[in-house]
Design a protein around this motif. Structure first.
Motif, PDB file in Angstrom:
ATOM      1  N   ARG A  30       0.830  -1.213   0.000  1.00  0.00           N
ATOM      2  CA  ARG A  30       0.000   0.000   0.000  1.00  0.00           C
ATOM      3  C   ARG A  30       0.860   1.257   0.000  1.00  0.00           C
ATOM      4  O   ARG A  30       0.587   2.215  -0.731  1.00  0.00           O
ATOM      5  CB  ARG A  30      -0.922   0.001   1.209  1.00  0.00           C
ATOM      6  CG  ARG A  30      -1.794   1.246   1.269  1.00  0.00           C
ATOM      7  CD  ARG A  30      -2.757   1.178   2.463  1.00  0.00           C
ATOM      8  NE  ARG A  30      -3.581   2.352   2.506  1.00  0.00           N
ATOM      9  CZ  ARG A  30      -3.264   3.470   3.158  1.00  0.00           C
ATOM     10  NH1 ARG A  30      -2.127   3.551   3.821  1.00  0.00           N
ATOM     11  NH2 ARG A  30      -4.074   4.510   3.145  1.00  0.00           N
ATOM     12  N   ARG A  33       2.431   1.673  -3.496  1.00  0.00           N
ATOM     13  CA  ARG A  33       1.391   2.004  -4.477  1.00  0.00           C
ATOM     14  C   ARG A  33       0.955   3.454  -4.313  1.00  0.00           C
ATOM     15  O   ARG A  33       0.844   4.200  -5.286  1.00  0.00           O
ATOM     16  CB  ARG A  33       0.192   1.063  -4.299  1.00  0.00           C
ATOM     17  CG  ARG A  33      -0.976   1.386  -5.221  1.00  0.00           C
ATOM     18  CD  ARG A  33      -2.202   0.544  -4.921  1.00  0.00           C
ATOM     19  NE  ARG A  33      -2.722   0.673  -3.579  1.00  0.00           N
ATOM     20  CZ  ARG A  33      -3.422   1.724  -3.130  1.00  0.00           C
ATOM     21  NH1 ARG A  33      -3.679   2.745  -3.926  1.00  0.00           N
ATOM     22  NH2 ARG A  33      -3.874   1.746  -1.890  1.00  0.00           N
ATOM     23  N   THR A  34       0.749   3.872  -3.079  1.00  0.00           N
ATOM     24  CA  THR A  34       0.301   5.229  -2.806  1.00  0.00           C
ATOM     25  C   THR A  34       1.375   6.245  -3.164  1.00  0.00           C
ATOM     26  O   THR A  34       1.081   7.306  -3.723  1.00  0.00           O
ATOM     27  CB  THR A  34      -0.112   5.370  -1.327  1.00  0.00           C
ATOM     28  OG1 THR A  34      -1.056   4.353  -1.025  1.00  0.00           O
ATOM     29  CG2 THR A  34      -0.739   6.716  -1.056  1.00  0.00           C
ATOM     30  N   SER A  39      -3.709   3.779  -8.227  1.00  0.00           N
ATOM     31  CA  SER A  39      -4.935   3.314  -7.577  1.00  0.00           C
ATOM     32  C   SER A  39      -4.884   1.794  -7.408  1.00  0.00           C
ATOM     33  O   SER A  39      -4.104   1.100  -8.071  1.00  0.00           O
ATOM     34  CB  SER A  39      -6.154   3.676  -8.422  1.00  0.00           C
ATOM     35  OG  SER A  39      -6.144   2.931  -9.628  1.00  0.00           O
ATOM     36  N   GLN A  40      -5.742   1.294  -6.533  1.00  0.00           N
ATOM     37  CA  GLN A  40      -5.855  -0.161  -6.380  1.00  0.00           C
ATOM     38  C   GLN A  40      -6.327  -0.796  -7.677  1.00  0.00           C
ATOM     39  O   GLN A  40      -5.894  -1.890  -8.028  1.00  0.00           O
ATOM     40  CB  GLN A  40      -6.815  -0.501  -5.237  1.00  0.00           C
ATOM     41  CG  GLN A  40      -6.262  -0.180  -3.878  1.00  0.00           C
ATOM     42  CD  GLN A  40      -7.248  -0.461  -2.763  1.00  0.00           C
ATOM     43  OE1 GLN A  40      -8.465  -0.389  -2.952  1.00  0.00           O
ATOM     44  NE2 GLN A  40      -6.728  -0.764  -1.588  1.00  0.00           N
ATOM     45  N   GLU A  41      -7.198  -0.098  -8.385  1.00  0.00           N
ATOM     46  CA  GLU A  41      -7.701  -0.618  -9.661  1.00  0.00           C
ATOM     47  C   GLU A  41      -6.553  -0.780 -10.663  1.00  0.00           C
ATOM     48  O   GLU A  41      -6.458  -1.810 -11.334  1.00  0.00           O
ATOM     49  CB  GLU A  41      -8.770   0.308 -10.246  1.00  0.00           C
ATOM     50  CG  GLU A  41     -10.058   0.339  -9.462  1.00  0.00           C
ATOM     51  CD  GLU A  41     -10.045   1.339  -8.294  1.00  0.00           C
ATOM     52  OE1 GLU A  41      -9.021   2.046  -8.094  1.00  0.00           O
ATOM     53  OE2 GLU A  41     -11.047   1.397  -7.571  1.00  0.00           O
ATOM     54  N   ARG A  42      -5.707   0.246 -10.751  1.00  0.00           N
ATOM     55  CA  ARG A  42      -4.603   0.199 -11.714  1.00  0.00           C
ATOM     56  C   ARG A  42      -3.604  -0.896 -11.357  1.00  0.00           C
ATOM     57  O   ARG A  42      -3.122  -1.612 -12.240  1.00  0.00           O
ATOM     58  CB  ARG A  42      -3.913   1.559 -11.794  1.00  0.00           C
ATOM     59  CG  ARG A  42      -3.211   1.745 -13.129  1.00  0.00           C
ATOM     60  CD  ARG A  42      -2.815   3.180 -13.368  1.00  0.00           C
ATOM     61  NE  ARG A  42      -1.368   3.231 -13.223  1.00  0.00           N
ATOM     62  CZ  ARG A  42      -0.689   4.243 -12.734  1.00  0.00           C
ATOM     63  NH1 ARG A  42      -1.294   5.319 -12.339  1.00  0.00           N
ATOM     64  NH2 ARG A  42       0.611   4.186 -12.640  1.00  0.00           N
ATOM     65  N   PHE A  51      -9.643  -4.981  -7.813  1.00  0.00           N
ATOM     66  CA  PHE A  51      -9.188  -4.084  -6.766  1.00  0.00           C
ATOM     67  C   PHE A  51      -9.512  -4.658  -5.384  1.00  0.00           C
ATOM     68  O   PHE A  51      -8.803  -4.390  -4.413  1.00  0.00           O
ATOM     69  CB  PHE A  51      -9.751  -2.660  -6.937  1.00  0.00           C
ATOM     70  CG  PHE A  51     -11.162  -2.481  -6.455  1.00  0.00           C
ATOM     71  CD1 PHE A  51     -11.412  -2.086  -5.150  1.00  0.00           C
ATOM     72  CD2 PHE A  51     -12.233  -2.683  -7.307  1.00  0.00           C
ATOM     73  CE1 PHE A  51     -12.709  -1.904  -4.698  1.00  0.00           C
ATOM     74  CE2 PHE A  51     -13.535  -2.500  -6.867  1.00  0.00           C
ATOM     75  CZ  PHE A  51     -13.778  -2.112  -5.558  1.00  0.00           C
ATOM     76  N   ARG A 119      -2.531   8.958   5.257  1.00  0.00           N
ATOM     77  CA  ARG A 119      -2.731   9.558   3.941  1.00  0.00           C
ATOM     78  C   ARG A 119      -2.016  10.899   3.845  1.00  0.00           C
ATOM     79  O   ARG A 119      -1.390  11.213   2.842  1.00  0.00           O
ATOM     80  CB  ARG A 119      -4.225   9.729   3.652  1.00  0.00           C
ATOM     81  CG  ARG A 119      -4.485  10.397   2.310  1.00  0.00           C
ATOM     82  CD  ARG A 119      -5.879  10.188   1.813  1.00  0.00           C
ATOM     83  NE  ARG A 119      -6.260   8.813   1.624  1.00  0.00           N
ATOM     84  CZ  ARG A 119      -5.884   8.055   0.587  1.00  0.00           C
ATOM     85  NH1 ARG A 119      -5.117   8.555  -0.336  1.00  0.00           N
ATOM     86  NH2 ARG A 119      -6.301   6.825   0.468  1.00  0.00           N
TER      87      ARG A 119
END
Length: 151
Positions: A30, A33-34, A39-42, A51, A119
């Motif tokens: 995570r 990725r962040t 995104s989780q989808e990508r 996702f 975040r």
């Protein structure tokens, strides 16, 4: 009134909790990725997953196998060791494992300081690295350091 939990029920309950190692590896997925702004989808598309599957990996609910870890390292452009970096000693160390096997597992979470996973922190780091000019980036860094209390 609650009925006492039998030994077998307690064992089944423990087996359904995610492993601290799986949680740590998922949190590193995570984090990376962040930081990449992905995104989780990508990420799921790049790996041939939904996702929801990525979410389960990131929470440590689903274990990440060796081949999937290899794919993640390639897609996220990090070495496999990245996913195990900063692992608390009581999670990754052999003494921690031996203590867990002997029944001395600590009840408190080894991941209490979540500063790097907030975040706000991730957005700040992403914004910082989007600053193109290294001199400006250094001045921002110096400014932030000057504003913080000396330890």
């Amino acid at each position: 009134m609650k009925e006492p939990v039998s030994g077998q029920d307690a064992k089944a309950e423990r087996e359904h909790r995610p492993s601290p190692i799986d949680v740590h590896v998922g949190s590193r997925v995570r984090l990376r990725r962040t930081l990449l702004g992905m995104s989780q989808e990508r990420l799921g598309e790049a790996l041939g997953l939904t996702f929801q599957q990525v979410q389960k990996y990131e929470r440590g609910v689903n274990r990440i196998g060796a081949s999937r870890l290899f794919d993640l390292s390639r897609v996220l452009d990090v070495p496999i060791s990245f996913f195990f970096d900063d692992m608390p000693g009581q999670v990754g160390g052999s003494q921690g494992f031996a203590r867990r096997v002997a029944g001395f597992a600590e009840e408190s979470s080894p991941f209490e300081d979540d500063t790097l996973h907030r975040r706000e922190t991730l957005e700040l780091v992403r914004a910082y690295y989007r600053i193109q000019d290294p001199a400006v980036r250094r001045r921002v860094f110096d400014l932030i350091k000057a504003m913080t209390p000396v330890e």
